[in-house]
Design an enzyme around this catalytic site. Structure first.
Site, PDB file in Angstrom:
ATOM      1  N   HIS A  15      -6.386 -17.681 -26.011  1.00 38.79           N
ATOM      2  CA  HIS A  15      -7.242 -16.510 -26.493  1.00 38.79           C
ATOM      3  C   HIS A  15      -6.395 -15.259 -26.675  1.00 38.79           C
ATOM      4  O   HIS A  15      -7.024 -14.058 -26.750  1.00 38.79           O
ATOM      5  CB  HIS A  15      -8.395 -16.165 -25.546  1.00 38.79           C
ATOM      6  CG  HIS A  15      -9.286 -17.470 -25.232  1.00 38.79           C
ATOM      7  ND1 HIS A  15     -10.395 -17.802 -26.172  1.00 38.79           N
ATOM      8  CD2 HIS A  15      -9.335 -18.249 -24.491  1.00 38.79           C
ATOM      9  CE1 HIS A  15     -10.898 -18.888 -25.772  1.00 38.79           C
ATOM     10  NE2 HIS A  15     -10.237 -18.978 -24.708  1.00 38.79           N
ATOM     11  N   GLU A  45      -0.047 -13.667  -8.761  1.00 39.40           N
ATOM     12  CA  GLU A  45       0.687 -13.114  -7.521  1.00 39.40           C
ATOM     13  C   GLU A  45       2.147 -13.854  -7.908  1.00 39.40           C
ATOM     14  O   GLU A  45       3.106 -12.895  -7.779  1.00 39.40           O
ATOM     15  CB  GLU A  45       0.589 -13.887  -6.211  1.00 39.40           C
ATOM     16  CG  GLU A  45       1.227 -13.567  -5.159  1.00 39.40           C
ATOM     17  CD  GLU A  45       1.614 -12.200  -4.653  1.00 39.40           C
ATOM     18  OE1 GLU A  45       0.689 -11.296  -5.475  1.00 39.40           O
ATOM     19  OE2 GLU A  45       2.733 -11.607  -3.957  1.00 39.40           O
ATOM     20  N   LYS A  53       6.624   0.897  -0.680  1.00 41.64           N
ATOM     21  CA  LYS A  53       6.139  -0.197  -0.028  1.00 41.64           C
ATOM     22  C   LYS A  53       4.588   0.018   0.311  1.00 41.64           C
ATOM     23  O   LYS A  53       3.774  -0.729   0.322  1.00 41.64           O
ATOM     24  CB  LYS A  53       6.819  -0.063   1.438  1.00 41.64           C
ATOM     25  CG  LYS A  53       6.362  -1.204   2.387  1.00 41.64           C
ATOM     26  CD  LYS A  53       6.453  -2.575   1.806  1.00 41.64           C
ATOM     27  CE  LYS A  53       5.887  -3.425   2.880  1.00 41.64           C
ATOM     28  NZ  LYS A  53       5.424  -4.861   1.881  1.00 41.64           N
ATOM     29  N   GLU A  97       8.144  -7.257 -10.375  1.00 43.54           N
ATOM     30  CA  GLU A  97       8.661  -6.113  -9.604  1.00 43.54           C
ATOM     31  C   GLU A  97       9.929  -6.407  -8.988  1.00 43.54           C
ATOM     32  O   GLU A  97      10.500  -5.352  -8.835  1.00 43.54           O
ATOM     33  CB  GLU A  97       7.482  -5.907  -8.426  1.00 43.54           C
ATOM     34  CG  GLU A  97       7.463  -6.932  -7.053  1.00 43.54           C
ATOM     35  CD  GLU A  97       6.484  -6.512  -6.163  1.00 43.54           C
ATOM     36  OE1 GLU A  97       6.325  -5.366  -5.986  1.00 43.54           O
ATOM     37  OE2 GLU A  97       5.989  -7.445  -5.539  1.00 43.54           O
ATOM     38  N   TRP A 139       9.277  10.512  -2.185  1.00 46.56           N
ATOM     39  CA  TRP A 139       9.074   9.699  -3.364  1.00 46.56           C
ATOM     40  C   TRP A 139       8.520  10.750  -4.361  1.00 46.56           C
ATOM     41  O   TRP A 139       7.295  11.201  -3.962  1.00 46.56           O
ATOM     42  CB  TRP A 139       8.492   8.430  -2.986  1.00 46.56           C
ATOM     43  CG  TRP A 139       8.078   7.472  -4.200  1.00 46.56           C
ATOM     44  CD1 TRP A 139       9.021   6.915  -4.795  1.00 46.56           C
ATOM     45  CD2 TRP A 139       7.025   7.351  -4.864  1.00 46.56           C
ATOM     46  NE1 TRP A 139       8.481   5.767  -5.404  1.00 46.56           N
ATOM     47  CE2 TRP A 139       7.132   6.227  -5.709  1.00 46.56           C
ATOM     48  CE3 TRP A 139       5.646   7.779  -4.642  1.00 46.56           C
ATOM     49  CZ2 TRP A 139       6.205   5.885  -6.638  1.00 46.56           C
ATOM     50  CZ3 TRP A 139       4.790   7.369  -5.533  1.00 46.56           C
ATOM     51  CH2 TRP A 139       5.029   6.330  -6.604  1.00 46.56           C
ATOM     52  N   LYS A 181       5.258 -10.854  -8.421  1.00 47.47           N
ATOM     53  CA  LYS A 181       6.475 -10.979  -7.783  1.00 47.47           C
ATOM     54  C   LYS A 181       7.621 -10.940  -8.814  1.00 47.47           C
ATOM     55  O   LYS A 181       8.513  -9.939  -8.454  1.00 47.47           O
ATOM     56  CB  LYS A 181       6.505 -12.324  -7.118  1.00 47.47           C
ATOM     57  CG  LYS A 181       7.155 -12.441  -5.661  1.00 47.47           C
ATOM     58  CD  LYS A 181       6.181 -11.740  -4.394  1.00 47.47           C
ATOM     59  CE  LYS A 181       5.378 -10.385  -4.773  1.00 47.47           C
ATOM     60  NZ  LYS A 181       4.555  -9.973  -3.969  1.00 47.47           N
ATOM     61  N   ASN A 235       4.070  14.405   3.623  1.00 46.89           N
ATOM     62  CA  ASN A 235       3.611  13.416   2.871  1.00 46.89           C
ATOM     63  C   ASN A 235       2.139  13.495   2.566  1.00 46.89           C
ATOM     64  O   ASN A 235       1.330  14.208   3.010  1.00 46.89           O
ATOM     65  CB  ASN A 235       3.724  11.944   3.696  1.00 46.89           C
ATOM     66  CG  ASN A 235       4.990  11.767   4.085  1.00 46.89           C
ATOM     67  OD1 ASN A 235       5.942  12.049   3.610  1.00 46.89           O
ATOM     68  ND2 ASN A 235       4.950  10.674   4.993  1.00 46.89           N
ATOM     69  N   GLY A 236       1.774  13.241   1.058  1.00 43.86           N
ATOM     70  CA  GLY A 236       0.626  13.155   0.646  1.00 43.86           C
ATOM     71  C   GLY A 236       0.497  14.353  -0.543  1.00 43.86           C
ATOM     72  O   GLY A 236       1.459  14.755  -1.186  1.00 43.86           O
ATOM     73  N   ARG A 282      10.715   2.216   2.581  1.00 45.63           N
ATOM     74  CA  ARG A 282       9.403   2.403   1.868  1.00 45.63           C
ATOM     75  C   ARG A 282       9.587   2.876   0.647  1.00 45.63           C
ATOM     76  O   ARG A 282       8.632   3.049  -0.310  1.00 45.63           O
ATOM     77  CB  ARG A 282       8.808   3.619   2.523  1.00 45.63           C
ATOM     78  CG  ARG A 282       8.516   3.518   4.159  1.00 45.63           C
ATOM     79  CD  ARG A 282       8.164   4.551   5.009  1.00 45.63           C
ATOM     80  NE  ARG A 282       7.165   5.215   4.380  1.00 45.63           N
ATOM     81  CZ  ARG A 282       5.985   5.117   4.872  1.00 45.63           C
ATOM     82  NH1 ARG A 282       5.719   4.056   5.854  1.00 45.63           N
ATOM     83  NH2 ARG A 282       5.057   5.853   4.231  1.00 45.63           N
ATOM     84  N   CYS A 342       6.921   8.470   0.794  1.00 40.33           N
ATOM     85  CA  CYS A 342       7.708   9.404   1.515  1.00 40.33           C
ATOM     86  C   CYS A 342       7.653   8.978   2.733  1.00 40.33           C
ATOM     87  O   CYS A 342       6.665   8.388   3.255  1.00 40.33           O
ATOM     88  CB  CYS A 342       7.047  10.728   1.263  1.00 40.33           C
ATOM     89  SG  CYS A 342       6.837  11.410  -0.420  1.00 40.33           S
TER      90      CYS A 342
HETATM   91  O1  M6R Z   1      -0.236  -2.384   1.919  1.00 40.58           O
HETATM   92  P1  M6R Z   1      -1.031  -3.038   0.757  1.00 40.58           P
HETATM   93  O2  M6R Z   1      -1.362  -4.297   1.305  1.00 40.58           O
HETATM   94  O3  M6R Z   1      -2.532  -2.235   0.850  1.00 40.58           O
HETATM   95  O4  M6R Z   1      -0.446  -2.926  -0.431  1.00 40.58           O
HETATM   96  C1  M6R Z   1      -0.982  -3.076  -1.695  1.00 40.58           C
HETATM   97  C2  M6R Z   1      -0.129  -3.179  -2.776  1.00 40.58           C
HETATM   98  O5  M6R Z   1       0.674  -1.897  -3.095  1.00 40.58           O
HETATM   99  C3  M6R Z   1       1.144  -4.226  -2.592  1.00 40.58           C
HETATM  100  O6  M6R Z   1       0.587  -5.405  -2.423  1.00 40.58           O
HETATM  101  C4  M6R Z   1       2.095  -4.146  -3.785  1.00 40.58           C
HETATM  102  O7  M6R Z   1       1.373  -4.746  -4.841  1.00 40.58           O
HETATM  103  C5  M6R Z   1       3.222  -4.892  -3.251  1.00 40.58           C
HETATM  104  N1  M6R Z   1       4.601  -4.278  -3.831  1.00 40.58           N
HETATM  105  C6  M6R Z   1       3.348  -6.446  -3.900  1.00 40.58           C
HETATM  106  O8  M6R Z   1       4.383  -7.005  -3.806  1.00 40.58           O
END
Ligand code: M6R
Length: 610
Positions: free
Chosen positions: A506, A483, A605, A490, A76, A487, A102-103, A27, A2
């Protein structure tokens, strides 16, 4: 997640609110709304979907244009699906109050029951409408008093902005757990949950602390705490440019941010490496030589990409400094009651500095008496402030939901930390100088990968049709595999898993077949031969293998089916260019599939709820 924007001042509020909401789109959200004062009532307009839907709803010559005070929100969904009814702002009473939030209000059920018994009717399923009615039920002509009393009854987290019809031009904003920043203009104040919504108007900002509540009218700002009277909070200068938050001619923020990495890493390293002493400075860590020498263990916490970067840190700190290091999923940290000693350093890694799970881990580590530091990109964010010591990434604003430049800057800082810890123990000055040269080479290595963008886009064309992919690596390349998989999944929605190359046998190997390709990190160095053996095992199950290989490594190139070459360098720095190669690969796969790259479905985000 949000987003909040609010305005009080001398010019029309609507354009400021709508442009602020647009700025917060990155966001992630699923509905949007505004509330502005009119002479007769507070007018609320809401729409499911994008901010453009809200703009369409408002029309060109709408009657709300002259209002000079209002609040706005991108939601959101947490409580109740993404519908117009559930969108914010929510009205309290008969539109006497309007509020955005927000929250999460954790005791919303009990409060809803109490308010229903008192005669309130609910139009939405949200916890926020509960708060709006609660404020209304306490309102006796003084909004700040009503909000203060209401927030004392509330359990959970909030960043809010509220207005009352009877108090024109006045906003009341407060925070506990969800960020609120006040942008101080000439005759106006712009409130937002994120500075990117205010930099177009002003660079002077005040970040509220938890349990702060502010009454704002035009440029007059009075900040109090929920329990006591007025407090003064420092004004800071937002040091990133408005341009930095724009796409700068790239098709997507993600691509822009991938290409910014050589510069971002230079900014991360700038002034932090001392070539004479062969050491890293990192004064923000604020560790005395005694504390450094006594360091028993480094515990790294983070989520998602930040946790993957932490794993590189774990390897490097043990490798170079001989200090025990462990990385842990931040969400797990406070629930499993971990053992933390006063001579342990807890390093919380977060791009946003607002991730709820990482923040909770920070608070747990503080309560357990550890030294706690933040490795954060967003200046003034909650984790940066609560840890009090740490290292800013200086990577610039990261807008794309998929994290790219934050990862490579995080790794760069962690390598400098490894150097600093190593020099306080067993590493010689000469070896320190050599390590500095290797770290300083990283931006150039990244540039060499970026120069292959077109070639990587061509490789991507061969990996569009799969529904599932495995990424494998060992040693320093294992976190890169994790990583790379994160990527790809997502932004392209292709199921992808990162595995240790040896672990594939395994279990996961059962899934390999012609339609399941494998992306193998086969960089030249210790462990390469074993990984090439794993590649052969995958090919024997008909999987096509794309190798990330070291430039000129004819053996690896001959083994894999396709390859992307990264420049020769030690494995601990090869992490960075190899990750960049996988960022570009994922980007092009997602682009060719026509995915919403900067705002992938279901993702936010900054994840500010647990
Ligand atoms: O803002 P942060 O680095 O704490 O966020 C952590 C994760 O939410 C963030 O890295 C998320 O996995 C990304 N979308 C990855 O690309």
């Amino acid at each position: 997640m949000c987003g909040i924007v609010a305005y009080t001042g001398s010019r029309p509020a609507l354009p400021v609110l709508l442009s602020g909401l647009k700025r917060l789109e990155y966001r992630g959200y699923d509905s949007a709304g505004i509330a502005v004062e009119t002479p007769d009532a507070i007018a609320i307009r809401k729409a499911k979907g994008k901010v453009s839907e809200l703009v369409n709803l408002l029309g060109e010559n709408n009657s709300l244009e002259s209002s000079t005070c209002g609040i706005a929100h991108t939601r959101w969904a947490t409580h109740g699906p993404p519908t117009t009814e559930n969108a914010h702002p929510h009205a309290g009473g008969k539109n006497n109050i309007a509020l955005v939030h927000n929250g999460i209000i954790e005791n919303h059920r009990a409060l809803r029951a109490k308010l229903t018994a008192a005669g309130y009717t609910f139009l939405s399923e949200t916890d926020t409408e509960v708060l709006a009615h609660l404020v209304d039920s306490l309102y006796q002509g003084n909004l700040v008093e009503a909000v203060t009393t209401a927030l004392k009854e509330v359990e959970g987290t909030f960043g809010i902005a509220a207005m009352a019809h009877a108090e024109p031009g006045t906003l009341v904003v407060a925070r506990r757990g969800s960020p609120i920043v006040l942008g101080l203009g000439e005759k106006e104040t712009i409130v937002a949950s994120d500075a990117s919504a205010i930099i177009k108007h002003t660079r002077q900002a005040i970040y509220l602390d938890d349990n702060d509540i502010a009454i704002i009218k035009g440029s007059e700002v009075d900040i109090r705490t929920l329990d006591a009277g007025s407090v003064s909070r420092q004004t800071s200068e937002i040091d990133w440019s408005s341009d930095a938050a724009e796409k700068g001619g790239y098709e997507h923020y993600m691509l822009k941010e991938i290409f910014e990495q050589p510069e971002a890493i230079c900014n991360t390293l700038r002034g932090r490496l001392d070539s004479n002493r062969g050491n890293a400075l990192l004064s923000g860590l604020n560790l005395s030589p005694r504390e450094l020498a006594d360091l028993h263990r480094v515990l790294i916490v983070g989520c998602g990409t930040s946790m993957n970067a932490g794993l590189v840190g774990e390897y490097a700190i043990e490798d170079f400094a001989g200090v025990l290091a462990e990385v842990e999923q931040a969400a797990e940290f406070r629930y499993r009651n971990p053992i933390v000693n006063p001579s342990d350093l807890v390093v919380a890694i977060s791009q946003s500095g607002e991730t709820a799970d990482t923040l909770a881990a920070v608070r747990e580590a503080i309560d357990k008496g550890a030294l706690v530091s933040g490795l954060v990109n967003t200046v003034g964010s909650t984790i940066a402030r609560e840890t009090g010591r740490g290292v800013y990434l200086h990577a610039g604003p990261e807008i794309s939901v998929a994290s790219t430049k934050a990862f490579t800057s995080q790794v760069s800082v962690l390598l400098m930390m490894a150097l600093k810890f190593a020099r306080s123990r067993r590493m010689s000055r000469e070896s320190g100088c050599q390590m500095i040269r290797e770290i300083e080479a990283i931006p150039g290595l990244v540039q060499q990968v970026l120069d292959q963008n077109d070639a990587i886009a061509k490789v991507a064309e061969r990996y569009l049709d799969q529904t599932s992919t495995f990424f494998i690596g060992r040693g320093y390349m294992y976190p890169v595999a994790l990583e790379g998989a994160l990527k790809l999944k997502e932004i392209s929605y292709i199921h992808a898993e990162g595995y240790h190359a040896a672990e594939l046998k395994h279990g996961p190997i059962a899934l390999l077949e012609e339609t399941v390709p494998v992306i193998a990190l086969c960089n030249d160095g210790p462990g390469k031969d074993k990984t090439l053996g794993n590649v052969a095992e995958c090919q024997a199950r008909d999987s096509r293998v794309l190798g990330i290989v070291t430039e000129g490594d004819t053996e690896a190139i001959a083994t894999v089916d396709d390859h992307i070459a990264v420049p020769a360098c030690p494995l601990y720095t090869a992490v960075v260019p190899s990750t960049v190669a996988l960022q570009l690969l994922s980007y092009h796969i997602a682009r060719l599939k026509g995915c919403a790259i900067d705002q992938p479905r279901n993702l936010a985000k900054s994840v500010t709820v647990e």
